[in-house]
Design a protein around this motif. Structure first.
Motif, PDB file in Angstrom:
ATOM      1  N   GLN A  28      -5.815  16.335   2.181  1.00 15.42           N
ATOM      2  CA  GLN A  28      -5.946  15.168   3.051  1.00 15.42           C
ATOM      3  C   GLN A  28      -7.154  14.355   2.618  1.00 15.42           C
ATOM      4  N   LEU A  29      -6.940  13.074   2.352  1.00 17.73           N
ATOM      5  CA  LEU A  29      -8.038  12.192   1.968  1.00 17.73           C
ATOM      6  C   LEU A  29      -8.934  11.948   3.181  1.00 17.73           C
TER       7      LEU A  29
ATOM      8  N   THR B 297     -13.754   7.956   0.827  1.00 19.97           N
ATOM      9  CA  THR B 297     -14.052   7.497  -0.524  1.00 19.97           C
ATOM     10  C   THR B 297     -15.537   7.158  -0.561  1.00 19.97           C
TER      11      THR B 297
ATOM     12  N   HIS C 296     -11.233  15.003  -0.718  1.00 25.16           N
ATOM     13  CA  HIS C 296     -10.019  15.528  -0.100  1.00 25.16           C
ATOM     14  C   HIS C 296     -10.315  16.874   0.561  1.00 25.16           C
TER      15      HIS C 296
ATOM     16  N   VAL D 125      -5.319   2.652   1.257  1.00 21.84           N
ATOM     17  CA  VAL D 125      -4.605   3.299   2.354  1.00 21.84           C
ATOM     18  C   VAL D 125      -4.326   2.260   3.429  1.00 21.84           C
ATOM     19  N   ASP D 126      -3.212   2.447   4.123  1.00 23.97           N
ATOM     20  CA  ASP D 126      -2.845   1.577   5.234  1.00 23.97           C
ATOM     21  C   ASP D 126      -3.407   2.206   6.502  1.00 23.97           C
ATOM     22  N   LEU D 127      -4.524   1.677   6.959  1.00 27.72           N
ATOM     23  CA  LEU D 127      -5.277   2.339   8.022  1.00 27.72           C
ATOM     24  C   LEU D 127      -5.621   1.338   9.112  1.00 27.72           C
TER      25      LEU D 127
ATOM     26  N   LEU E  54     -12.734   8.159   6.290  1.00 30.56           N
ATOM     27  CA  LEU E  54     -11.378   7.763   6.662  1.00 30.56           C
ATOM     28  C   LEU E  54     -10.824   8.641   7.769  1.00 30.56           C
TER      29      LEU E  54
ATOM     30  N   LEU F 104       0.807  -1.213   0.000  1.00 35.02           N
ATOM     31  CA  LEU F 104       0.000   0.000   0.000  1.00 35.02           C
ATOM     32  C   LEU F 104       0.844   1.269   0.000  1.00 35.02           C
ATOM     33  N   THR F 105       2.155   1.147   0.165  1.00 35.19           N
ATOM     34  CA  THR F 105       3.011   2.329   0.065  1.00 35.19           C
ATOM     35  C   THR F 105       3.290   2.692  -1.389  1.00 35.19           C
TER      36      THR F 105
ATOM     37  N   GLU G  82     -13.062  10.052  -4.548  1.00 33.62           N
ATOM     38  CA  GLU G  82     -12.296  10.432  -3.368  1.00 33.62           C
ATOM     39  C   GLU G  82     -12.680  11.848  -2.957  1.00 33.62           C
TER      40      GLU G  82
ATOM     41  N   ALA H  28     -10.436   1.875   0.197  1.00 39.74           N
ATOM     42  CA  ALA H  28      -9.445   2.856  -0.249  1.00 39.74           C
ATOM     43  C   ALA H  28      -8.077   2.205  -0.166  1.00 39.74           C
TER      44      ALA H  28
END
Length: 222
Positions: free
Chosen positions: A151-152, A155, A142, A103-105, A172, A23-24, A140, A101
Motif C-alpha cells: 500500500q502506497l 511519496t 509502501h 494517485v486519484d485522491l 497519502l 490517473l487510472t 515512494e 503522486a
C-alpha cells in the motif's frame, strides 16, 4: 484565491500533467515532472516509458496565488491548492495540475489500526522505491506486509545542500505519527535503501500536510 499553504510549500518535486490526465493509467502517457528549489530555480523533466530526461531549466516566483515560470518561455498560472498533494494551475491555455503522486485522491486514506501499529513498532514494514534514477527523483514508501499487497503510504523528495538533506514527505494516509516518519526516513531510507551514506549530516524532515518539521543529526544517530 488565498493559499492555505505558504509559498515555500511549492518546494520540491511534482508531477506536472494536464487537467484531464488519466490517473487510472498513469504510465501509458508521456508526462512531465517539475522540481522547484529553494534558490528560485526549477527543472522540467519529460517522462516517457518510465525513463526521464531534463528538457528545461529556469527560475520561478510564487507568491501564494500566482506561479511564474521563466524558462524558454515565460508562463504565468493562477494556483488553486486543492490539497497539499494537488495544486491546479490555470493558464492562458489548457489547465495543468501539480501532483505529488500519480494517485486519484480526494483525501488521505486511513490506515487500519493493525497497520498503524505494525509501522509504529517496526518501521521496516515500509519499503522504499525510487521512481527514477538521477537527481530530483520522487521516492515512494509502501507498507508491505507479507500477506497483503503493498500500500502506497507516502511519496517524498530529497534536496541536497552540501552535507544537509531537506526531505519533503507527502503522506497519502493517516495514522502515522511524525516521530514514526522520522524513523522511516532513518531506518528504511538512509540505513537500508541508501546504505548508510557517510556524507549526510543534518537532516530536516517536513511533513507537507501539517508543515511540521523534525531535525536530526544523521552522523551521530547512525
Amino acid at each position: 484565491m488565498s493559499s492555505r499553504f505558504l509559498p515555500e510549500a511549492i518546494r520540491g518535486a511534482w508531477f506536472y500533467v494536464p487537467e484531464d490526465y488519466d490517473l487510472t493509467r498513469p504510465h501509458e502517457r508521456t508526462r512531465m515532472q517539475l522540481v522547484f528549489r529553494i534558490d528560485g530555480s526549477f527543472t522540467r523533466y519529460q517522462i516517457k516509458n518510465d525513463s526521464r530526461r531534463p528538457v528545461e531549466n529556469g527560475d520561478y516566483t510564487y507568491d501564494g496565488n500566482f506561479l511564474i515560470l521563466r524558462g524558454r518561455n515565460t508562463d504565468t498560472f493562477r494556483v488553486k491548492q486543492q490539497g497539499y498533494w494537488r495544486w491546479d494551475l490555470e493558464g492562458k491555455k489548457k489547465e495543468q495540475r501539480l501532483l505529488r503522486a500519480l494517485v486519484d485522491l480526494d483525501a488521505p486514506l486511513p490506515l487500519s489500526d493493525a497497520a498503524s501499529r505494525d509501522i509504529r513498532i517496526l518501521p521496516l514494514w515500509v519499503k522504499i522505491h525510487r521512481r527514477f534514477q538521477g537527481p530530483d527523483t520522487i521516492f515512494e514508501a509502501h507498507y508491505s506486509p507479507d500477506d497483503q499487497d503493498p500500500q502506497l503510504v507516502a511519496t517524498f523528495f530529497i534536496e541536497e545542500l552540501d552535507e544537509k538533506r531537506w526531505i519533503g514527505i507527502t503522506p497519502l494516509v493517516t495514522g502515522i505519527e511524525p516521530r514514526t516518519w522520522e524513523r522511516i526516513i532513518q531506518d528504511c531510507l538512509l540505513d537500508l535503501f541508501l546504505g548508510k551514506p557517510s556524507d549526510i549530516g543534518v537532516v530536516t524532515l517536513r511533513l507537507l500536510d501539517s508543515g511540521e518539521a523534525r531535525v536530526f543529526n544523521y552522523k551521530t544517530s547512525s
